[in-house]
Design an enzyme around this catalytic site. Structure first.
Site, PDB file in Angstrom:
ATOM      1  N   LYS A  67      12.574  26.129  -4.380  1.00  0.00           N
ATOM      2  CA  LYS A  67      13.143  24.961  -3.693  1.00  0.00           C
ATOM      3  C   LYS A  67      14.394  24.474  -4.426  1.00  0.00           C
ATOM      4  O   LYS A  67      14.690  24.920  -5.543  1.00  0.00           O
ATOM      5  CB  LYS A  67      12.083  23.860  -3.626  1.00  0.00           C
ATOM      6  CG  LYS A  67      10.830  24.277  -2.849  1.00  0.00           C
ATOM      7  CD  LYS A  67       9.829  23.126  -2.803  1.00  0.00           C
ATOM      8  CE  LYS A  67       8.557  23.548  -2.100  1.00  0.00           C
ATOM      9  NZ  LYS A  67       7.604  22.425  -1.953  1.00  0.00           N
ATOM     10  N   TYR A  75       7.951  23.249   8.165  1.00  0.00           N
ATOM     11  CA  TYR A  75       7.013  22.184   7.807  1.00  0.00           C
ATOM     12  C   TYR A  75       6.330  21.558   9.027  1.00  0.00           C
ATOM     13  O   TYR A  75       5.859  20.423   8.947  1.00  0.00           O
ATOM     14  CB  TYR A  75       7.751  21.095   7.014  1.00  0.00           C
ATOM     15  CG  TYR A  75       8.060  21.487   5.575  1.00  0.00           C
ATOM     16  CD1 TYR A  75       7.064  21.983   4.738  1.00  0.00           C
ATOM     17  CD2 TYR A  75       9.342  21.328   5.052  1.00  0.00           C
ATOM     18  CE1 TYR A  75       7.336  22.327   3.421  1.00  0.00           C
ATOM     19  CE2 TYR A  75       9.624  21.675   3.730  1.00  0.00           C
ATOM     20  CZ  TYR A  75       8.610  22.162   2.923  1.00  0.00           C
ATOM     21  OH  TYR A  75       8.879  22.493   1.614  1.00  0.00           O
ATOM     22  N   ASN A 128       8.236  20.162  -6.525  1.00  0.00           N
ATOM     23  CA  ASN A 128       7.265  21.109  -7.085  1.00  0.00           C
ATOM     24  C   ASN A 128       7.766  22.551  -7.105  1.00  0.00           C
ATOM     25  O   ASN A 128       6.980  23.494  -7.102  1.00  0.00           O
ATOM     26  CB  ASN A 128       5.903  20.955  -6.403  1.00  0.00           C
ATOM     27  CG  ASN A 128       5.968  21.279  -4.931  1.00  0.00           C
ATOM     28  OD1 ASN A 128       6.997  21.711  -4.430  1.00  0.00           O
ATOM     29  ND2 ASN A 128       4.876  21.087  -4.234  1.00  0.00           N
ATOM     30  N   HIS A 138       7.597  27.172  -2.996  1.00  0.00           N
ATOM     31  CA  HIS A 138       6.668  27.231  -1.863  1.00  0.00           C
ATOM     32  C   HIS A 138       6.104  28.640  -1.760  1.00  0.00           C
ATOM     33  O   HIS A 138       6.827  29.614  -2.000  1.00  0.00           O
ATOM     34  CB  HIS A 138       7.402  26.905  -0.551  1.00  0.00           C
ATOM     35  CG  HIS A 138       6.597  27.262   0.650  1.00  0.00           C
ATOM     36  ND1 HIS A 138       5.643  26.433   1.185  1.00  0.00           N
ATOM     37  CD2 HIS A 138       6.558  28.406   1.386  1.00  0.00           C
ATOM     38  CE1 HIS A 138       5.054  27.043   2.205  1.00  0.00           C
ATOM     39  NE2 HIS A 138       5.597  28.242   2.355  1.00  0.00           N
ATOM     40  N   GLU A 190       6.664  32.462   8.473  1.00  0.00           N
ATOM     41  CA  GLU A 190       7.686  32.004   7.527  1.00  0.00           C
ATOM     42  C   GLU A 190       8.707  33.113   7.226  1.00  0.00           C
ATOM     43  O   GLU A 190       9.899  32.846   7.137  1.00  0.00           O
ATOM     44  CB  GLU A 190       6.996  31.502   6.243  1.00  0.00           C
ATOM     45  CG  GLU A 190       6.221  30.220   6.518  1.00  0.00           C
ATOM     46  CD  GLU A 190       5.305  29.781   5.386  1.00  0.00           C
ATOM     47  OE1 GLU A 190       5.294  30.437   4.321  1.00  0.00           O
ATOM     48  OE2 GLU A 190       4.602  28.774   5.575  1.00  0.00           O
TER      49      GLU A 190
HETATM   50  P1  CMP Z   1       4.405  22.737  -0.266  1.00  0.00           P
HETATM   51  O1  CMP Z   1       2.956  22.962  -0.425  1.00  0.00           O
HETATM   52  O2  CMP Z   1       5.353  23.806  -0.555  1.00  0.00           O
HETATM   53  O3  CMP Z   1       4.673  22.258   1.243  1.00  0.00           O
HETATM   54  C1  CMP Z   1       4.419  20.937   1.626  1.00  0.00           C
HETATM   55  C2  CMP Z   1       5.089  20.045   0.656  1.00  0.00           C
HETATM   56  O4  CMP Z   1       4.978  18.673   0.905  1.00  0.00           O
HETATM   57  C3  CMP Z   1       4.468  20.216  -0.711  1.00  0.00           C
HETATM   58  O5  CMP Z   1       4.822  21.477  -1.172  1.00  0.00           O
HETATM   59  C4  CMP Z   1       5.049  19.057  -1.438  1.00  0.00           C
HETATM   60  O6  CMP Z   1       6.351  19.349  -1.919  1.00  0.00           O
HETATM   61  C5  CMP Z   1       5.179  18.029  -0.334  1.00  0.00           C
HETATM   62  N1  CMP Z   1       4.169  16.996  -0.418  1.00  0.00           N
HETATM   63  C6  CMP Z   1       2.851  17.161  -0.297  1.00  0.00           C
HETATM   64  N2  CMP Z   1       2.232  15.966  -0.412  1.00  0.00           N
HETATM   65  C7  CMP Z   1       3.212  15.055  -0.607  1.00  0.00           C
HETATM   66  C8  CMP Z   1       3.218  13.661  -0.788  1.00  0.00           C
HETATM   67  N3  CMP Z   1       2.091  12.956  -0.773  1.00  0.00           N
HETATM   68  N4  CMP Z   1       4.399  13.056  -0.960  1.00  0.00           N
HETATM   69  C9  CMP Z   1       5.540  13.774  -0.953  1.00  0.00           C
HETATM   70  N5  CMP Z   1       5.598  15.097  -0.777  1.00  0.00           N
HETATM   71  C10 CMP Z   1       4.443  15.727  -0.609  1.00  0.00           C
END
Ligand code: CMP
Length: 143
Positions: A9, A49, A112, A115, A126
């Site tokens: 990311k 998403y 984070n 993905h 995807e």
């Molecule tokens: P990922 O699992 O790649 O895809 C969904 C993303 O949503 C996840 O990574 C996080 O980056 C984001 N995400 C999930 N929960 C939250 C949250 N409570 N607040 C903000 N971002 C979130």
């Protein structure tokens, strides 16, 4: 052979973690069959998403993933979908254990770093969202 979609990311790209992340999947024994540094469109992001549409963080998620270049990848290998999710670590920063990518490098749930597809169906959707078929390589290891 199983394939998965992984994406460093914008935070991972900006922190200079592409090499570290690619290294981990190479060392695990997976094969890189597609990759590109790219800016993703809002349309691609909303499709990617779609399962989060309606959640309070959806807009933030789309804004963030389109905010700068991402490093999109397709990896191939036995059980690569599940094993790469294990290597990535839990979404919640407080639950990502050391030794995983998020456990070693991420502090926030939103920022984070990476993905990874969570099922064969997601992987196919995807990969098709980010790659054209001719961008995926087929090659044997001869070394
Ligand atoms: P990922 O699992 O790649 O895809 C969904 C993303 O949503 C996840 O990574 C996080 O980056 C984001 N995400 C999930 N929960 C939250 C949250 N409570 N607040 C903000 N971002 C979130």
């Amino acid at each position: 052979m199983e394939q998965t979609f992984l994406m460093v990311k914008p935070d991972g790209v900006q922190r200079g973690l592409i090499g570290e992340i690619v290294k981990r999947f190479e060392q695990k024994g997976f094969q890189l069959v597609g990759s590109k540094l790219m800016l993703i469109t809002r349309e691609q992001a909303e499709y990617h998403y779609a399962e989060h549409k309606g959640k309070d963080f959806f807009e933030m998620l789309v804004n963030f993933i389109t905010s700068g270049p991402v490093f999109a990848m397709v990896w191939e290998g036995d059980q690569v979908i599940q094993l790469s999710r294990t290597m990535i670590g839990k979404t919640n920063a407080l639950e990502a254990t050391p030794g995983t990518i998020r456990g070693d490098f991420a502090v926030h749930t939103r920022l984070n770093l990476i993905h990874g597809s969570d099922s064969p169906e997601s992987a196919e959707r995807e990969i098709n969202n980010f790659f054209r078929p001719e961008e995926i390589m087929k090659y044997e290891k001869n070394v």
